[in-house]
Design an enzyme around this catalytic site. Structure first.
Site, PDB file in Angstrom:
ATOM      1  N   ASP A  52     -16.971 -26.006  33.045  1.00  0.00           N
ATOM      2  CA  ASP A  52     -17.613 -24.758  33.462  1.00  0.00           C
ATOM      3  C   ASP A  52     -16.976 -23.548  32.791  1.00  0.00           C
ATOM      4  OD1 ASP A  52     -19.034 -26.354  35.236  1.00  0.00           O
ATOM      5  OD2 ASP A  52     -17.645 -25.983  36.895  1.00  0.00           O
ATOM      6  N   TYR A 110      -8.664 -34.618  36.091  1.00  0.00           N
ATOM      7  CA  TYR A 110      -8.559 -33.160  36.132  1.00  0.00           C
ATOM      8  C   TYR A 110      -7.253 -32.781  36.814  1.00  0.00           C
ATOM      9  CZ  TYR A 110     -13.374 -32.198  34.676  1.00  0.00           C
ATOM     10  OH  TYR A 110     -14.539 -32.087  33.956  1.00  0.00           O
TER      11      TYR A 110
END
EC number: 5.4.99.12
Length: 245
Positions: A52, A110
């Site tokens: 993002d 992540y």
């Protein structure tokens, strides 16, 4: 033409995400522009994931075809010379034409950085989420353990996420203390748009308000986005690694 896999790293602070957009700077757009100059024709890259706006990557994986005859060492140097300093090609290698970075990926990792110390330098907030209240890492890890396994993550999805299935398998989720930081690591089959940030923001909110840790599993099982709490900022999130085995 030969297909090439590239391991790349980038600081996403100044970009509107990975995926190309016609009028805004993106990671994909910058790399494709550089490759076009080298290849003398348009190059379309594929990626393991689309981070993002504002999200970073330590080891994102992309692939592309190139028609010119050039060794990989020189190609890496050439691409990096055309990129801004916040995007780097780390490694290149040849792969089969069948290789797909996204669909052949088995797991993704992540990491999320939380700055949890008042005595810090201003620049330490650049790629970390500063939380003033002292966090209890044991309570955070109790909530993190609830993520392990196969779950419907509708609660932590985004309204704009059009993914049909919200079922995701999580293999690892834990918080670790690292000097002034608390680092959240999560490994899963794949992730929904803003899912990690929504999970982190919700856990921190529960911890700050000293609510029961069982509140988290109730929120997860509700499968209702309205029960999720704050979405943690993008600046502290990194795509850490993509696994193919």
């Amino acid at each position: 033409m030969k297909k090439i896999l590239a391991e790349i790293a980038y600081d996403g602070s100044l970009y509107h995400g990975f995926q190309i957009q016609p009028t805004k700077p993106t990671i994909q757009g910058e790399i494709e522009k550089a490759l076009e100059k080298i290849n003398k024709t348009k190059v379309k890259i594929q990626s393991a994931g689309r981070t993002d706006k504002g999200v970073h990557a330590k080891r994102q994986i992309i692939s592309f075809y190139i028609k010119i005859n050039i060794n990989l060492k020189n190609l890496k140097t050439a691409i990096n010379s055309l990129l801004k300093n916040d995007i780097r090609i780390i490694k290149l290698k040849y792969v089969s034409n069948e290789f797909q970075p996204r669909f052949h990926a088995k797991k993704r990792k992540y990491t999320y950085y939380i700055l949890n110390n008042e005595n810090h330098y201003p620049w330490e907030e650049y790629q970390a989420y500063y939380v003033r209240k002292k966090l209890n890492i044991n309570r955070l890890n109790t909530m993190a353990e609830m993520l392990i396994g196969l779950h419907d993550f509708t609660t932590f999805s985004c309204i704009r996420d059009q993914t049909n299935s919200k079922l995701k398998e999580i293999y690892l989720a834990k918080f670790k203390k690292k000097n002034k930081f608390i680092v959240f690591e999560i490994i899963g089959s794949s992730f929904l748009w803003k899912m990690v940030r929504s999970i982190v923001g919700t856990m921190i909110d529960i911890e700050i308000k000293n609510e029961s840790v069982d509140t988290f599993i109730k929120i997860l099982k509700s499968k209702n986005r309205k029960y999720a709490r704050t979405t943690a900022p993008a600046k502290a999130l990194f795509l850490d690694r993509v696994f193919y085995e």
